[in-house]
Every structure is written in C-alpha cells, then in structure tokens.
Design a protein around this motif. Sequence first.
Motif, PDB file in Angstrom:
ATOM      1  N   GLU A   1       2.756   4.717   0.988  1.00 56.71           N
ATOM      2  CA  GLU A   1       2.917   4.959   2.445  1.00 56.71           C
ATOM      3  C   GLU A   1       2.452   6.646   2.603  1.00 56.71           C
ATOM      4  O   GLU A   1       2.096   6.643   3.753  1.00 56.71           O
ATOM      5  CB  GLU A   1       4.281   5.044   2.705  1.00 56.71           C
ATOM      6  CG  GLU A   1       5.175   3.756   2.623  1.00 56.71           C
ATOM      7  CD  GLU A   1       6.712   3.688   2.635  1.00 56.71           C
ATOM      8  OE1 GLU A   1       7.212   4.923   3.017  1.00 56.71           O
ATOM      9  OE2 GLU A   1       7.272   2.539   2.498  1.00 56.71           O
ATOM     10  N   ASP A   2       2.270   7.107   1.700  1.00 58.95           N
ATOM     11  CA  ASP A   2       1.823   8.539   1.786  1.00 58.95           C
ATOM     12  C   ASP A   2       0.475   8.608   1.424  1.00 58.95           C
ATOM     13  O   ASP A   2      -0.156   7.935   0.372  1.00 58.95           O
ATOM     14  CB  ASP A   2       2.531   9.736   0.928  1.00 58.95           C
ATOM     15  CG  ASP A   2       2.146  10.949   0.975  1.00 58.95           C
ATOM     16  OD1 ASP A   2       1.191  11.383   1.343  1.00 58.95           O
ATOM     17  OD2 ASP A   2       3.117  11.956   0.882  1.00 58.95           O
ATOM     18  N   GLU A   3      -0.635   9.363   2.152  1.00 57.08           N
ATOM     19  CA  GLU A   3      -1.998   9.371   1.899  1.00 57.08           C
ATOM     20  C   GLU A   3      -2.250  10.046   0.260  1.00 57.08           C
ATOM     21  O   GLU A   3      -3.293  10.037   0.005  1.00 57.08           O
ATOM     22  CB  GLU A   3      -2.829  10.038   2.833  1.00 57.08           C
ATOM     23  CG  GLU A   3      -2.340  11.478   3.073  1.00 57.08           C
ATOM     24  CD  GLU A   3      -3.046  12.231   4.129  1.00 57.08           C
ATOM     25  OE1 GLU A   3      -3.493  13.323   4.052  1.00 57.08           O
ATOM     26  OE2 GLU A   3      -3.558  11.464   5.169  1.00 57.08           O
ATOM     27  N   ASP A   4      -1.264  10.777  -0.114  1.00 55.03           N
ATOM     28  CA  ASP A   4      -1.384  11.501  -1.459  1.00 55.03           C
ATOM     29  C   ASP A   4      -0.827  10.730  -2.633  1.00 55.03           C
ATOM     30  O   ASP A   4      -0.698  11.262  -3.470  1.00 55.03           O
ATOM     31  CB  ASP A   4      -0.927  13.076  -1.381  1.00 55.03           C
ATOM     32  CG  ASP A   4      -1.799  13.631  -0.564  1.00 55.03           C
ATOM     33  OD1 ASP A   4      -2.927  13.643  -0.282  1.00 55.03           O
ATOM     34  OD2 ASP A   4      -1.234  14.739  -0.059  1.00 55.03           O
TER      35      ASP A   4
ATOM     36  N   HIS B   1     -10.046  15.581  -3.064  1.00 50.63           N
ATOM     37  CA  HIS B   1     -10.460  14.506  -2.235  1.00 50.63           C
ATOM     38  C   HIS B   1     -10.399  13.158  -3.167  1.00 50.63           C
ATOM     39  O   HIS B   1     -11.102  13.120  -4.026  1.00 50.63           O
ATOM     40  CB  HIS B   1     -11.736  14.650  -1.518  1.00 50.63           C
ATOM     41  CG  HIS B   1     -11.836  16.220  -0.706  1.00 50.63           C
ATOM     42  ND1 HIS B   1     -10.905  16.189   0.364  1.00 50.63           N
ATOM     43  CD2 HIS B   1     -12.419  17.213  -1.171  1.00 50.63           C
ATOM     44  CE1 HIS B   1     -11.286  17.377   0.895  1.00 50.63           C
ATOM     45  NE2 HIS B   1     -11.893  18.053  -0.123  1.00 50.63           N
TER      46      HIS B   1
ATOM     47  N   HIS C   1     -11.643   9.172  -2.527  1.00 48.27           N
ATOM     48  CA  HIS C   1     -12.095   8.380  -1.495  1.00 48.27           C
ATOM     49  C   HIS C   1     -11.937   6.977  -2.067  1.00 48.27           C
ATOM     50  O   HIS C   1     -13.244   6.620  -2.790  1.00 48.27           O
ATOM     51  CB  HIS C   1     -13.614   8.791  -1.073  1.00 48.27           C
ATOM     52  CG  HIS C   1     -13.683  10.008  -0.506  1.00 48.27           C
ATOM     53  ND1 HIS C   1     -13.501  10.397   0.872  1.00 48.27           N
ATOM     54  CD2 HIS C   1     -13.851  11.520  -1.078  1.00 48.27           C
ATOM     55  CE1 HIS C   1     -13.593  11.661   0.873  1.00 48.27           C
ATOM     56  NE2 HIS C   1     -13.599  12.252  -0.058  1.00 48.27           N
TER      57      HIS C   1
ATOM     58  N   GLU D   1       0.951  -1.151  -0.029  1.00 47.54           N
ATOM     59  CA  GLU D   1       0.056   0.033   0.081  1.00 47.54           C
ATOM     60  C   GLU D   1       0.944   1.325  -0.155  1.00 47.54           C
ATOM     61  O   GLU D   1       2.083   1.228   0.474  1.00 47.54           O
ATOM     62  CB  GLU D   1      -0.872  -0.088   1.242  1.00 47.54           C
ATOM     63  CG  GLU D   1      -1.731  -0.922   1.134  1.00 47.54           C
ATOM     64  CD  GLU D   1      -2.935  -1.112  -0.053  1.00 47.54           C
ATOM     65  OE1 GLU D   1      -3.291   0.099  -0.187  1.00 47.54           O
ATOM     66  OE2 GLU D   1      -3.135  -2.141  -0.741  1.00 47.54           O
TER      67      GLU D   1
ATOM     68  N   PHE E   1      -1.048   7.269  -4.978  1.00 48.87           N
ATOM     69  CA  PHE E   1      -2.220   6.347  -5.540  1.00 48.87           C
ATOM     70  C   PHE E   1      -1.273   5.518  -6.581  1.00 48.87           C
ATOM     71  O   PHE E   1      -0.605   5.809  -7.461  1.00 48.87           O
ATOM     72  CB  PHE E   1      -3.423   6.790  -5.651  1.00 48.87           C
ATOM     73  CG  PHE E   1      -3.825   7.634  -4.778  1.00 48.87           C
ATOM     74  CD1 PHE E   1      -4.641   7.365  -3.942  1.00 48.87           C
ATOM     75  CD2 PHE E   1      -3.949   8.955  -4.695  1.00 48.87           C
ATOM     76  CE1 PHE E   1      -5.329   8.011  -2.989  1.00 48.87           C
ATOM     77  CE2 PHE E   1      -4.289   9.905  -3.845  1.00 48.87           C
ATOM     78  CZ  PHE E   1      -5.079   9.324  -2.792  1.00 48.87           C
TER      79      PHE E   1
END
Length: 178
Positions: free
Chosen positions: A94-97, A154, A156, A92, A99
């Motif tokens: 590591e950074d939420e931004d 955003h 989701h 997955e 993908f």
Amino acid sequence: MTDTNKTILMGQIGAAHGIKGQVRITPFTQDPAAIGDYGPLETDRPGLIITITKLRVQKNVIIANIKGIADRTAAEALNGVSLFVDRARLPEPEDEDDFYHADLLGLEARLDNGVVLGKVSALPNFGAGDLIEIRDPQSGDTYLYPFIKAVVPHIHLAEGYLTIVVPLDAEEGEEEPD
C-alpha cells in the motif's frame, strides 16, 4: 512489474506440538496469523502442498493443524519444511516505500551518475536493521549498505534498478579541528 514465477517464503514448520498432529510454524509474515490466509502453501519438498486448517498464535510461533496430518509421527515428518506462496497471490504494498524482498532481488544497483555497482543479491537483517547486499558480477565481491532512504533513495521496480548513495566512511567524513 514482478516475475509471477517468484515464490515468497512465508514460514517454516518446526517441531510437532502435542500428539494430535499439530505443528509449530515460525511465520515470516508481518501479522503472524496471516500465514493461514493464503490457502494451500507450496513447500520445498517436491509434490508436497500444505493447507493450514486451524491456527493460533502462541508467543512468536503459530500452532497449526494441517490438512491430512492427524498424529505426532506425521507432524514430526514435516519438521524443517519451508512454506511458500506465489508472489502473484500477494497484494501490492500500500505504501510506496514498502517492498517485498523478492521484488528487489536481482535489481541492478546504480550510483546517482548511472555507474552500475552490481545487482541486489540479498536483504539480510542481523538485528540492527535491514541491509542491502550488492554483488559485483565481474569480481564476485559483495557490498553491504544500510537499507535506508538516505542510502537507497530511489527504487524503480518497473525499470529494474535502484539507486545507491554510498555513505562516507566515518573517518573520511570527519574534519580535522583547527
């Protein structure tokens, strides 16, 4: 969260290199040598699985030895083969931004007010940065937006959608001088 049947394009085999069965691979991984870390790779040829046994980075390609390929003729037969790994085998981000493009494809694209624009159909990059392509399923029209935080604030994944803030046209956004 993600469809485990998705495969990710990791690279593409190019021309043979030398006479001992080595091939050139154009990697699509952030670290070019990482393509060798995923074990056997699926291909776009039915029944063909590729295992890289040895590799080295040479400029922007990988020079690789492939299990079972020992001469130039066999290496030449692999020219153009695309290499894939199952999405479930990748870590997955590591950074939420960050993908994986495959995770974004098919997401519904909505405006801030909930109006659905369409679905994410591609994430092209023509050299000036990533774009996000949204296809309207009713009309079939596609729209390209810069894939930046200001336009796509955003994402989701679990809910299956992302938000688009449509940028103003440069001419519409300019005010007339007094």
